[in-house]
Design a protein around this motif. Structure first.
Motif: not given
Length: 351
Positions: A98-99, A143, A140-141
């Protein structure tokens, strides 16, 4: 917007951030305006809203201006196993695939280590990690934007006693600001030092919460808990096996080294015994040291013979001619005449 595999983490974050979990997230202010108008026309309740473009994203460069006295972030320490098994597992579930985790440091990491109290370690007792790194973003992106807005730099501890001890150490002795701390025992230590009481204690089950952070689809399956437990046990067995294999390898190397050292020791003992025996023979028989070396004896014999030959040659060179003639006459059997007698004989013959 996010998931979490650990029920305890999901329970405390869902309870203490329940108001923010109900906030409607839109991309920009224009979308917020349209949503509010549509809900108002239908006479529906208008929820709290926030535009993603207005969120203050996590900026490592901003934190990088402050000098930190710890070489690794909390997530790196957890993934390396420095915080224990549970923090490592929680960070793996939230970050791997993940991130990337956010590069947080603890408040006291920005203070010179020489000023740290003796009881304060680099990673305080009971510290699990930063809440933003324990959640897994659904997209995605997100966090560094949505999850950071949801929990900020909040810390997670195993129990309130450890969290409060760290809070008092930072505030009283180092004069530092400490973020909110969520505890897996269902309590919370606010940034102003307030510990939640029974009225604000987290419920013991997720079912008692109206809004909660969910788990990933895999974690929601009926066989996930069984498989996860077996996988955890298998990881422990593999780690133990590796440790045993490494110990056996090190032990074999140590035995081989001892074997070589014992062989060298035996050779040295034999050489020492030989020297001691020669010294004993010397003290008993009175033999000179040069006789102990056969090569030295041979050299001495050769030098003696050469010296004798040189003396003989030198003696021959020193004998006068008259002596050599007398020797020749003696060898031929004739009488030896002196030089005076020879002159008299020569004078008589001439007269």
């Amino acid at each position: 917007q996010c998931t979490v595999e650990h029920e305890g983490v999901a329970r405390i974050l869902s309870w203490f951030r329940r108001s923010k979990l109900q906030v409607l997230i839109l991309s920009n202010m224009e979308g917020m305006n349209k949503a509010r108008k549509a809900l108002k026309q239908k006479k529906l309740e208008i929820p709290d809203m926030i535009a993603e473009e207005a969120m203050r994203a996590f900026d490592p460069a901003r934190l990088g201006r402050r000098k930190t006295y710890c070489k690794v972030s909390s997530a790196e320490a957890a993934l390396h196993g420095e915080l224990g098994l549970l923090p490592k597992k929680l960070h793996e579930d939230a970050c791997l695939g993940s991130d990337d985790p956010l590069t947080f440091s603890l408040p006291h990491h920005y203070v010179d280590k020489q000023r740290w109290p003796k009881e304060l370690a680099a990673w305080p007792k009971g510290f699990v990690g930063h809440a933003a790194n324990l959640l897994r973003p659904s997209q995605e992106g997100k966090r560094r934007t949505i999850l950071y807005t949801l929990v900020g730099s909040a810390l997670v501890f195993d129990q309130w006693t450890h969290a409060y001890a760290y809070y008092c150490c930072c505030r009283r002795q180092l004069k530092l600001e400490v973020p909110t701390m969520f505890n897996l025992d269902g309590t919370c230590v606010e940034s102003d030092g307030v510990l939640t009481g029974s009225k604000n204690t987290c419920p013991e089950s997720l079912r008692d919460l109206k809004v909660a952070v969910g788990a990933s689809p895999l974690a929601q399956s009926s066989d996930y808990a069984f498989v996860a437990k077996k996988a955890e046990a298998l990881r422990g067995i593999i780690a133990t096996g590796k440790a045993i294999a490494q110990w056996r390898l090190d032990d074999a190397q140590r035995k081989e080294q001892r074997k070589d050292q014992q062989q060298e020791l035996r050779q040295l003992e034999q050489a020492l015994a030989k020297v001691q025996g020669q010294l004993a023979d010397l003290s008993k028989g009175g033999r000179p040291l040069r006789e102990l070396d056969q090569n030295n004896n041979n050299n001495i014999n050769e030098c003696s013979q050469a010296a004798a030959e040189e003396r003989e040659v030198g003696e021959e060179a020193e004998v006068p001619s008259s002596e050599k003639k007398r020797d020749r006459q003696q060898q031929e059997g004739g009488p030896v005449r002196s030089s005076r007698r020879r002159r008299l004989i020569y004078e008589m013959e001439e007269t």
